[in-house]
Design a protein around this motif. Structure first.
Motif, PDB file in Angstrom:
ATOM      1  N   VAL A  22      -5.066  -6.340  -1.705  1.00 12.67           N
ATOM      2  CA  VAL A  22      -4.400  -5.442  -2.650  1.00 12.67           C
ATOM      3  C   VAL A  22      -2.896  -5.603  -2.507  1.00 12.67           C
ATOM      4  CG1 VAL A  22      -6.262  -3.744  -2.771  1.00 12.67           C
ATOM      5  CG2 VAL A  22      -4.491  -3.499  -1.029  1.00 12.67           C
ATOM      6  N   GLN A  23      -2.192  -5.358  -3.602  1.00 14.11           N
ATOM      7  CA  GLN A  23      -0.734  -5.438  -3.582  1.00 14.11           C
ATOM      8  C   GLN A  23      -0.144  -4.189  -4.185  1.00 14.11           C
ATOM      9  OE1 GLN A  23       1.084  -8.957  -5.347  1.00 14.11           O
ATOM     10  NE2 GLN A  23       2.855  -8.693  -4.025  1.00 14.11           N
ATOM     11  N   GLY A  24       0.954  -3.723  -3.587  1.00 16.50           N
ATOM     12  CA  GLY A  24       1.659  -2.567  -4.100  1.00 16.50           C
ATOM     13  C   GLY A  24       1.398  -1.334  -3.257  1.00 16.50           C
ATOM     14  N   LEU A  25       2.396  -0.469  -3.205  1.00 20.11           N
ATOM     15  CA  LEU A  25       2.336   0.691  -2.319  1.00 20.11           C
ATOM     16  C   LEU A  25       1.162   1.601  -2.643  1.00 20.11           C
ATOM     17  CD1 LEU A  25       3.660   2.186  -0.024  1.00 20.11           C
ATOM     18  CD2 LEU A  25       5.262   3.188  -1.659  1.00 20.11           C
ATOM     19  N   GLU A  26       0.959   1.892  -3.919  1.00 20.88           N
ATOM     20  CA  GLU A  26      -0.109   2.830  -4.278  1.00 20.88           C
ATOM     21  C   GLU A  26      -1.482   2.234  -3.977  1.00 20.88           C
ATOM     22  OE1 GLU A  26       0.314   5.978  -4.886  1.00 20.88           O
ATOM     23  OE2 GLU A  26       2.427   5.518  -4.572  1.00 20.88           O
ATOM     24  N   ALA A  27      -1.650   0.960  -4.281  1.00 26.04           N
ATOM     25  CA  ALA A  27      -2.934   0.292  -4.018  1.00 26.04           C
ATOM     26  C   ALA A  27      -3.225   0.246  -2.519  1.00 26.04           C
ATOM     27  CB  ALA A  27      -2.927  -1.116  -4.606  1.00 26.04           C
ATOM     28  N   ILE A  28      -2.188   0.020  -1.723  1.00 27.88           N
ATOM     29  CA  ILE A  28      -2.373  -0.038  -0.267  1.00 27.88           C
ATOM     30  C   ILE A  28      -2.704   1.354   0.276  1.00 27.88           C
ATOM     31  CG2 ILE A  28      -1.180  -0.421   1.926  1.00 27.88           C
ATOM     32  CD1 ILE A  28       0.281  -2.779   0.528  1.00 27.88           C
ATOM     33  N   LYS A  29      -1.981   2.379  -0.217  1.00 26.89           N
ATOM     34  CA  LYS A  29      -2.283   3.751   0.221  1.00 26.89           C
ATOM     35  C   LYS A  29      -3.717   4.122  -0.120  1.00 26.89           C
ATOM     36  CE  LYS A  29       2.235   6.086   0.087  1.00 26.89           C
ATOM     37  NZ  LYS A  29       3.022   7.118  -0.646  1.00 26.89           N
ATOM     38  N   GLU A  30      -4.133   3.753  -1.318  1.00 27.52           N
ATOM     39  CA  GLU A  30      -5.505   4.040  -1.764  1.00 27.52           C
ATOM     40  C   GLU A  30      -6.510   3.325  -0.873  1.00 27.52           C
ATOM     41  OE1 GLU A  30      -6.754   5.951  -4.064  1.00 27.52           O
ATOM     42  OE2 GLU A  30      -8.816   5.183  -4.244  1.00 27.52           O
ATOM     43  N   LYS A  31      -6.211   2.062  -0.554  1.00 31.00           N
ATOM     44  CA  LYS A  31      -7.117   1.286   0.289  1.00 31.00           C
ATOM     45  C   LYS A  31      -7.241   1.912   1.676  1.00 31.00           C
ATOM     46  CE  LYS A  31      -9.845  -1.891   1.461  1.00 31.00           C
ATOM     47  NZ  LYS A  31     -11.194  -1.787   0.901  1.00 31.00           N
ATOM     48  N   ILE A  32      -6.103   2.279   2.253  1.00 31.18           N
ATOM     49  CA  ILE A  32      -6.116   2.880   3.597  1.00 31.18           C
ATOM     50  C   ILE A  32      -6.864   4.211   3.578  1.00 31.18           C
ATOM     51  CG2 ILE A  32      -4.643   3.940   5.356  1.00 31.18           C
ATOM     52  CD1 ILE A  32      -2.552   1.755   4.699  1.00 31.18           C
ATOM     53  N   ALA A  33      -6.658   4.986   2.518  1.00 33.39           N
ATOM     54  CA  ALA A  33      -7.282   6.310   2.439  1.00 33.39           C
ATOM     55  C   ALA A  33      -8.788   6.219   2.308  1.00 33.39           C
ATOM     56  CB  ALA A  33      -6.703   7.092   1.258  1.00 33.39           C
ATOM     57  N   THR A  34      -9.287   5.110   1.798  1.00 30.50           N
ATOM     58  CA  THR A  34     -10.725   5.005   1.529  1.00 30.50           C
ATOM     59  C   THR A  34     -11.444   4.089   2.518  1.00 30.50           C
ATOM     60  OG1 THR A  34     -10.340   3.200  -0.047  1.00 30.50           O
ATOM     61  CG2 THR A  34     -10.407   5.431  -0.928  1.00 30.50           C
ATOM     62  N   LEU A  35     -10.778   3.731   3.619  1.00 27.59           N
ATOM     63  CA  LEU A  35     -11.478   2.940   4.634  1.00 27.59           C
ATOM     64  C   LEU A  35     -12.663   3.743   5.168  1.00 27.59           C
ATOM     65  CD1 LEU A  35      -8.506   1.330   6.608  1.00 27.59           C
ATOM     66  CD2 LEU A  35      -9.999   0.262   4.916  1.00 27.59           C
ATOM     67  N   PRO A  36     -13.775   3.060   5.461  1.00 28.45           N
ATOM     68  CA  PRO A  36     -15.020   3.769   5.723  1.00 28.45           C
ATOM     69  C   PRO A  36     -15.167   4.278   7.155  1.00 28.45           C
ATOM     70  CG  PRO A  36     -15.412   1.435   5.761  1.00 28.45           C
ATOM     71  CD  PRO A  36     -13.952   1.610   5.422  1.00 28.45           C
ATOM     72  N   PHE A  37     -14.113   4.882   7.680  1.00 23.59           N
ATOM     73  CA  PHE A  37     -14.246   5.555   8.972  1.00 23.59           C
ATOM     74  C   PHE A  37     -13.169   6.623   9.046  1.00 23.59           C
ATOM     75  CE2 PHE A  37     -11.029   2.495   9.732  1.00 23.59           C
ATOM     76  CZ  PHE A  37     -11.566   1.249   9.442  1.00 23.59           C
ATOM     77  N   GLN A  38     -13.422   7.604   9.898  1.00 24.66           N
ATOM     78  CA  GLN A  38     -12.508   8.739   9.995  1.00 24.66           C
ATOM     79  C   GLN A  38     -11.525   8.580  11.140  1.00 24.66           C
ATOM     80  OE1 GLN A  38     -12.309  11.247   7.738  1.00 24.66           O
ATOM     81  NE2 GLN A  38     -13.702   9.863   6.664  1.00 24.66           N
ATOM     82  N   GLU A  39     -12.027   8.086  12.253  1.00 29.34           N
ATOM     83  CA  GLU A  39     -11.166   8.016  13.430  1.00 29.34           C
ATOM     84  C   GLU A  39     -11.196   6.605  13.985  1.00 29.34           C
ATOM     85  OE1 GLU A  39     -11.241  11.160  16.637  1.00 29.34           O
ATOM     86  OE2 GLU A  39     -11.835   9.401  17.782  1.00 29.34           O
ATOM     87  N   LEU A  40     -10.054   6.117  14.302  1.00 31.70           N
ATOM     88  CA  LEU A  40      -9.947   4.739  14.710  1.00 31.70           C
ATOM     89  C   LEU A  40      -8.995   4.664  15.897  1.00 31.70           C
ATOM     90  CD1 LEU A  40     -11.000   2.072  13.564  1.00 31.70           C
ATOM     91  CD2 LEU A  40      -8.895   1.898  12.247  1.00 31.70           C
ATOM     92  N   LYS A  41      -9.480   4.074  16.988  1.00 29.56           N
ATOM     93  CA  LYS A  41      -8.583   3.816  18.109  1.00 29.56           C
ATOM     94  C   LYS A  41      -8.430   2.318  18.268  1.00 29.56           C
ATOM     95  CE  LYS A  41      -9.559   8.024  20.707  1.00 29.56           C
ATOM     96  NZ  LYS A  41     -10.185   8.620  21.911  1.00 29.56           N
ATOM     97  N   HIS A  42      -7.202   1.885  18.483  1.00 28.30           N
ATOM     98  CA  HIS A  42      -6.914   0.481  18.693  1.00 28.30           C
ATOM     99  C   HIS A  42      -6.689   0.212  20.179  1.00 28.30           C
ATOM    100  CE1 HIS A  42      -5.811   1.050  14.481  1.00 28.30           C
ATOM    101  NE2 HIS A  42      -5.881  -0.253  14.311  1.00 28.30           N
ATOM    102  N   ARG A  43      -7.343  -0.818  20.670  1.00 33.05           N
ATOM    103  CA  ARG A  43      -6.998  -1.350  21.992  1.00 33.05           C
ATOM    104  C   ARG A  43      -6.395  -2.723  21.757  1.00 33.05           C
ATOM    105  NH1 ARG A  43     -12.678  -0.807  25.100  1.00 33.05           N
ATOM    106  NH2 ARG A  43     -12.709   1.435  25.465  1.00 33.05           N
TER     107      ARG A  43
END
Lengths: 103, 103
Positions: A22-43
Motif C-alpha cells: 500500500v502507498q500513502g499515509l491513509e492507506a498505511i494507517k488503514e492497513k496497520i489498523a486492520t492487522l489481524p492481531f491485537q497485541e504484538l511484542k517484538h523481540r
C-alpha cells in the motif's frame, strides 16, 4: 495500541506487509489498523543500519521474532526500513515486512 | 565463482555481512572473496521491491534459504538492497545480509 503509528509515515510512503503493498499515509494507517492481531511484542534479534546517500537517509534491516496476542510460539520475521531525515527526526519512506516460515 | 560480483558495487557502497560492515569497492570485493564457503545456492522465498525517492532508486527485501557447499541443511537468511540507477542498470549502494537462526 497501534493508532499512533501512522505519524512516522508520510503521504508518499510505501508499506509492504506480507503480500499486501500500500502507498500513502491513509492507506498505511488503514492497513496497520486492520492487522489481524491485537497485541504484538517484538523481540529484535539483529538490527543493522547503513547511511544511504548524501541526503542523510538510513537503510535498516531488522530480523527478529513476533509474539502475537500472548501466544507462546514466536514467529520469525524480517523488516527493512528506508528512513528519511526531517526536522531532527526521521520518517519512514519504505517499510517492507515479511514473516520467515519454517521450511 | 564470486570474483565478478564486485562490479555491481561502487566506491561508496556499504555491505554488512552478519556482524561485519565494510565500505568501499575493494573492501567489499575482499569480503566477498573471503566468505567461508566455496559454493552457494540461493533459494529465494520472497522478493519485494519498492521505488524509493525521486531518483529512481529501489529498496529490495529478500528472504530465502542458502545451500552452502552442497550441504543438505538450508540456512534461512534475509537480505536488503538499496539499488541506484546508473547507465541503464543499477548498482548496489547498500547490501545488508543476516542469517536467520532458529530460536
Amino acid at each position: 495500541d497501534r493508532s499512533g503509528l501512522g505519524v512516522v509515515y508520510r503521504a508518499h510512503s510505501m508499506m509492504t506487509f506480507e503480500t499486501n503493498q500500500v502507498q500513502g499515509l491513509e492507506a498505511i494507517k488503514e492497513k496497520i489498523a486492520t492487522l489481524p492481531f491485537q497485541e504484538l511484542k517484538h523481540r529484535i534479534a539483529t538490527l543493522d543500519a547503513h547511511p544511504s546517500g548524501e541526503s542523510g537517509s538510513i537503510i535498516v534491516l531488522i530480523t527478529g521474532q513476533l509474539l502475537i496476542d500472548g501466544g507462546e510460539h514466536p514467529q520469525k520475521y524480517s523488516q527493512c526500513f528506508h528512513l528519511i531525515p526531517e526536522g531532527g527526526t526521521y520518517y519512514v519512506l519504505n517499510d517492507i515486512f515479511r514473516l520467515i516460515y519454517d521450511a
